[in-house]
Enzyme design. Structure first.
Site, PDB file in Angstrom:
ATOM      1  N   ARG A  89       0.865  -1.337   0.023  1.00  0.00           N
ATOM      2  CA  ARG A  89      -0.434  -0.523   0.202  1.00  0.00           C
ATOM      3  C   ARG A  89       0.588   1.069   0.158  1.00  0.00           C
ATOM      4  O   ARG A  89       0.565   2.132   0.728  1.00  0.00           O
ATOM      5  CB  ARG A  89      -1.120  -0.395   1.140  1.00  0.00           C
ATOM      6  CG  ARG A  89      -0.397  -0.160   2.630  1.00  0.00           C
ATOM      7  CD  ARG A  89      -1.074   0.559   3.828  1.00  0.00           C
ATOM      8  NE  ARG A  89      -0.479  -0.259   4.664  1.00  0.00           N
ATOM      9  CZ  ARG A  89      -0.409  -0.359   6.176  1.00  0.00           C
ATOM     10  NH1 ARG A  89      -1.363   0.570   6.535  1.00  0.00           N
ATOM     11  NH2 ARG A  89       0.600  -0.393   7.374  1.00  0.00           N
ATOM     12  N   ARG A 179      15.465  -2.830   5.018  1.00  0.00           N
ATOM     13  CA  ARG A 179      14.513  -3.648   5.936  1.00  0.00           C
ATOM     14  C   ARG A 179      15.768  -4.544   6.345  1.00  0.00           C
ATOM     15  O   ARG A 179      16.448  -5.122   5.182  1.00  0.00           O
ATOM     16  CB  ARG A 179      13.459  -3.796   6.182  1.00  0.00           C
ATOM     17  CG  ARG A 179      11.964  -2.452   5.877  1.00  0.00           C
ATOM     18  CD  ARG A 179      10.794  -2.710   5.054  1.00  0.00           C
ATOM     19  NE  ARG A 179       9.791  -2.196   4.819  1.00  0.00           N
ATOM     20  CZ  ARG A 179       9.282  -1.243   5.113  1.00  0.00           C
ATOM     21  NH1 ARG A 179       8.676  -1.727   5.907  1.00  0.00           N
ATOM     22  NH2 ARG A 179       8.622  -0.482   4.293  1.00  0.00           N
ATOM     23  N   ASP A 250      10.362  -7.227   9.153  1.00  0.00           N
ATOM     24  CA  ASP A 250       9.629  -6.069   8.203  1.00  0.00           C
ATOM     25  C   ASP A 250       9.942  -4.519   8.558  1.00  0.00           C
ATOM     26  O   ASP A 250       9.817  -3.947   7.345  1.00  0.00           O
ATOM     27  CB  ASP A 250       8.694  -6.250   7.118  1.00  0.00           C
ATOM     28  CG  ASP A 250       7.258  -6.239   8.182  1.00  0.00           C
ATOM     29  OD1 ASP A 250       7.327  -7.527   9.377  1.00  0.00           O
ATOM     30  OD2 ASP A 250       6.361  -5.685   7.916  1.00  0.00           O
ATOM     31  N   ASN A 251       9.932  -4.631  10.053  1.00  0.00           N
ATOM     32  CA  ASN A 251       9.697  -2.530  10.379  1.00  0.00           C
ATOM     33  C   ASN A 251      11.172  -2.437  10.800  1.00  0.00           C
ATOM     34  O   ASN A 251      10.763  -1.739  12.063  1.00  0.00           O
ATOM     35  CB  ASN A 251       7.926  -2.884  11.393  1.00  0.00           C
ATOM     36  CG  ASN A 251       6.975  -2.899  10.513  1.00  0.00           C
ATOM     37  OD1 ASN A 251       6.521  -2.690   9.013  1.00  0.00           O
ATOM     38  ND2 ASN A 251       6.165  -3.175  11.451  1.00  0.00           N
ATOM     39  N   ASP A 260       7.371   2.379  10.540  1.00  0.00           N
ATOM     40  CA  ASP A 260       5.496   1.754  10.872  1.00  0.00           C
ATOM     41  C   ASP A 260       5.253   1.988  11.934  1.00  0.00           C
ATOM     42  O   ASP A 260       5.771   1.667  12.487  1.00  0.00           O
ATOM     43  CB  ASP A 260       7.098   0.355  10.175  1.00  0.00           C
ATOM     44  CG  ASP A 260       6.113  -0.026   8.518  1.00  0.00           C
ATOM     45  OD1 ASP A 260       6.422   1.581   8.220  1.00  0.00           O
ATOM     46  OD2 ASP A 260       5.793  -1.313   8.301  1.00  0.00           O
TER      47      ASP A 260
HETATM   48  P1  AMP Z   1       2.497  -3.377   8.164  1.00  0.00           P
HETATM   49  O1  AMP Z   1       2.019  -4.328   9.082  1.00  0.00           O
HETATM   50  O2  AMP Z   1       1.952  -1.937   8.243  1.00  0.00           O
HETATM   51  O3  AMP Z   1       3.685  -3.386   8.732  1.00  0.00           O
HETATM   52  O4  AMP Z   1       2.066  -3.980   6.549  1.00  0.00           O
HETATM   53  C1  AMP Z   1       2.365  -5.453   6.732  1.00  0.00           C
HETATM   54  C2  AMP Z   1       2.202  -6.001   5.064  1.00  0.00           C
HETATM   55  O5  AMP Z   1       1.187  -5.827   4.963  1.00  0.00           O
HETATM   56  C3  AMP Z   1       3.343  -5.175   4.106  1.00  0.00           C
HETATM   57  O6  AMP Z   1       3.420  -5.940   3.329  1.00  0.00           O
HETATM   58  C4  AMP Z   1       1.716  -4.422   3.618  1.00  0.00           C
HETATM   59  O7  AMP Z   1       2.395  -3.815   2.433  1.00  0.00           O
HETATM   60  C5  AMP Z   1       1.102  -5.417   4.228  1.00  0.00           C
HETATM   61  N1  AMP Z   1      -0.595  -4.219   3.874  1.00  0.00           N
HETATM   62  C6  AMP Z   1      -0.888  -3.980   4.693  1.00  0.00           C
HETATM   63  N2  AMP Z   1      -1.989  -3.087   5.050  1.00  0.00           N
HETATM   64  C7  AMP Z   1      -2.797  -3.160   3.292  1.00  0.00           C
HETATM   65  C8  AMP Z   1      -3.358  -2.893   2.495  1.00  0.00           C
HETATM   66  N3  AMP Z   1      -4.750  -2.051   2.911  1.00  0.00           N
HETATM   67  N4  AMP Z   1      -3.169  -2.709   1.007  1.00  0.00           N
HETATM   68  C9  AMP Z   1      -2.193  -4.298   0.838  1.00  0.00           C
HETATM   69  N5  AMP Z   1      -1.592  -4.042   1.272  1.00  0.00           N
HETATM   70  C10 AMP Z   1      -1.292  -3.661   2.635  1.00  0.00           C
HETATM   71 MG    MG Z   2       5.527  -2.893   7.825  1.00  0.00          MG
END
Ligand code: AMP
Ligand code: MG
Length: 491
Positions: A89, A179, A250-251, A260
């Site tokens: 995203r 990352r 990943d964070n 993040d």
């Molecule tokens: P995060 O929890 O923000 O670190 O995201 C973890 C993974 O989920 C990453 O690959 C993000 O790109 C993906 N992700 C989180 N929210 C969305 C969304 N609304 N649409 C697509 N991918 C998402």
């Molecule tokens: Mg992330």
């Protein structure tokens, strides 16, 4: 309006990134723009036009020279390895060189689906966007390495989570988006060529002094430098009562920046076991667990570098293990430095660690507010009224008084008078942090088109060491009915 782009990631081989154009939104409106940051990045603000800015910072128009890409990465999420995550995203517009000569990534977050979106919509609700804006800018003002927020744009569209919410796009600025998970993606595919490229990129951008090193030492040195930065980073979090909330690999940024901001929060009442994130059911990322988790993440990073560290795998493991072990000592040293400063100590003495631990234990026993208790140490030096303010939440006055007299005795060996000590303390212990209940309040108002509370809170948290003078008391902890016990990722 934008400074010229360099295109480092865009020039990477295909398997490291995918071209990804932001998906246009219905009605972009600029709701926050960080002028001082824009200036430092070299934006031309004389040519600033809010409508054009809204188009560019929502992805409806592309700045000249941008070649947007989504980056591939993997990651351990709550300890489980997911071999493919990636920017689902977010899109990276490119990098710019700021006025200080530093390369900075510009990324739109919430800009629509990419090849890495899996089932997601690629969008972000306004709440999490404003939360990241506020907390990352607060961290910066508090002197903590962090990604920054350049802008927030509402989209005029709804995003559907548990309930429909207004959509928004955040522009994030980072030293890089490399990352631990970026390296893991290629290690999982045994792609040594990509790993070397990423490691060299990390060195060039974050640790340029290592480029001179012989190849046989360079990558172990990269690990060592990253260990040092992460140890320092987490020590600073611990000094502020900050809980990241999703310390997945990943964070974890190789640059050592906080990245993040999801369910992150600052603690109010001090309890080292505090967890806010609604999805962290077992408390993996509780406040007290942050140092060992950072070390665990670094071990995952080390695993990706083994073949670069030494051709002989056994020897590579041995060398990497030694460097990883040093995390604990580095972290403890950083934390001791941070906490000493928070007690007004510029010199070091043997007994300081015990003085710090006893103060934390007293706060915990009283469930005293972390930020306010540290802040009021300075008040206690002003006189009896200030000391009474500090003592308010402590039921056990005797125990507190015993600690205070030890502290005063220790302070007497600092070469500074009470006024100077109080000044010192107020320079490191913030009056204002983005408290959960205030962040929630600002978001709720913004969802009803009133950005006043967001702007007032932003103004207060970007001057965290000054006692604020406005109508709202941003220094006070939440009343029982204001407490926010759970925070959400907002994905
Ligand atoms: P995060 O929890 O923000 O670190 O995201 C973890 C993974 O989920 C990453 O690959 C993000 O790109 C993906 N992700 C989180 N929210 C969305 C969304 N609304 N649409 C697509 N991918 C998402
Ligand atoms: Mg992330």
């Amino acid at each position: 309006m934008f400074p010229p782009f360099t295109l480092r990631y865009a020039r990477f081989p295909d398997r490291l990134r995918a071209p990804a154009r932001p998906v246009p939104v219905e009605r972009p409106e600029l709701v926050a723009f960080n002028r001082p940051l824009a200036e430092s990045l070299g934006f031309d603000l004389d040519a600033f036009d809010p409508e054009q800015a809204a188009a560019l910072l929502s992805g409806n128009a592309l700045p000249e020279g941008a070649e947007p890409v989504a980056l591939a990465y993997a990651g351990h999420q709550f300890g489980n390895f997911v071999p493919q995550l990636g920017d689902g995203r977010a899109v990276l517009l490119g990098e710019v060189t700021d006025r200080a000569g530093r390369v900075r990534d510009l990324q739109l977050k919430g800009s629509g689906r990419t090849p890495f979106s899996r089932g997601g919509d690629g969008r972000a609700p306004l709440g999490p966007v404003l939360r990241e804006y506020l907390v990352s800018e607060a961290m910066h003002a508090l002197g903590v390495p962090t990604t920054r927020a350049l802008a927030a744009v509402t989209t005029g569209e709804r995003v559907y989570r548990r309930v429909p919410e207004p959509g928004a796009v955040l522009t994030r600025v980072a030293a890089s988006h490399l990352r631990v998970g970026t390296f893991q993606y290629f290690a999982a595919r045994d792609d040594q060529e990509a790993l070397r490229l990423l490691a060299d990129e990390a060195i060039e951008r974050h640790y340029p002094h290592l480029a001179e090193r012989d190849e046989s030492e360079r990558y172990l040195a990269l690990l060592e430098a990253t260990v040092a930065r992460q140890a320092e980073l987490v020590a600073r979090w611990m000094g502020l009562g900050f809980i990241h909330g999703v310390m997945n690999t990943d964070n974890a940024a190789i640059s050592g920046e906080t990245i993040d901001y999801g369910p992150c929060a600052f603690m109010d009442a001090y309890d080292p076991r505090t967890v806010f994130s609604s999805i962290d059911e077992r408390g993996r990322y509780a406040f007290v667990n942050q140092p060992p988790i950072a070390q665990w993440n670094l071990a995952r990073f080390a695993e990706t570098l083994l073949a670069l560290i030494d051709e002989d795998r056994e020897r590579a493991i041995e060398r990497a293990t030694e460097v990883l072990k040093a995390f604990e000592e580095r972290f403890e040293a950083s934390r001791l430095r941070v906490m000493r400063a928070k007690l007004g100590l510029a010199t070091a003495e043997e007994g300081d660690a015990a003085l710090i631990e006893d103060w934390l234990a007293a706060m915990q026993a009283a469930r005293a507010d972390f930020t306010l208790s540290f802040r009021r140490l300075a008040d206690a030096l002003d006189g009896p009224e200030g000391e009474a303010r500090l003592a308010e939440p402590f039921g056990d006055r005797e125990a507190l008084d015993a600690w205070l007299s030890r502290w005063r005795e220790r302070l007497s060996r600092e070469e500074a008078d009470a006024a100077e000590l109080a000044r010192r303390l107020r320079g490191v212990n913030p009056a204002v942090i983005p408290r959960n209940h205030r962040v929630a309040e600002a978001i709720a108002a913004a969802e009803n088109d009133d950005f006043g509370p967001f702007e007032a809170l932003l103004a207060a948290i970007t001057r965290p060491f000054e006692a604020p003078t406005g109508e709202v008391d941003y220094t006070r902890p939440p009343r029982d009915d204001e407490k926010v016990l759970r925070t959400f990722c907002g994905t």
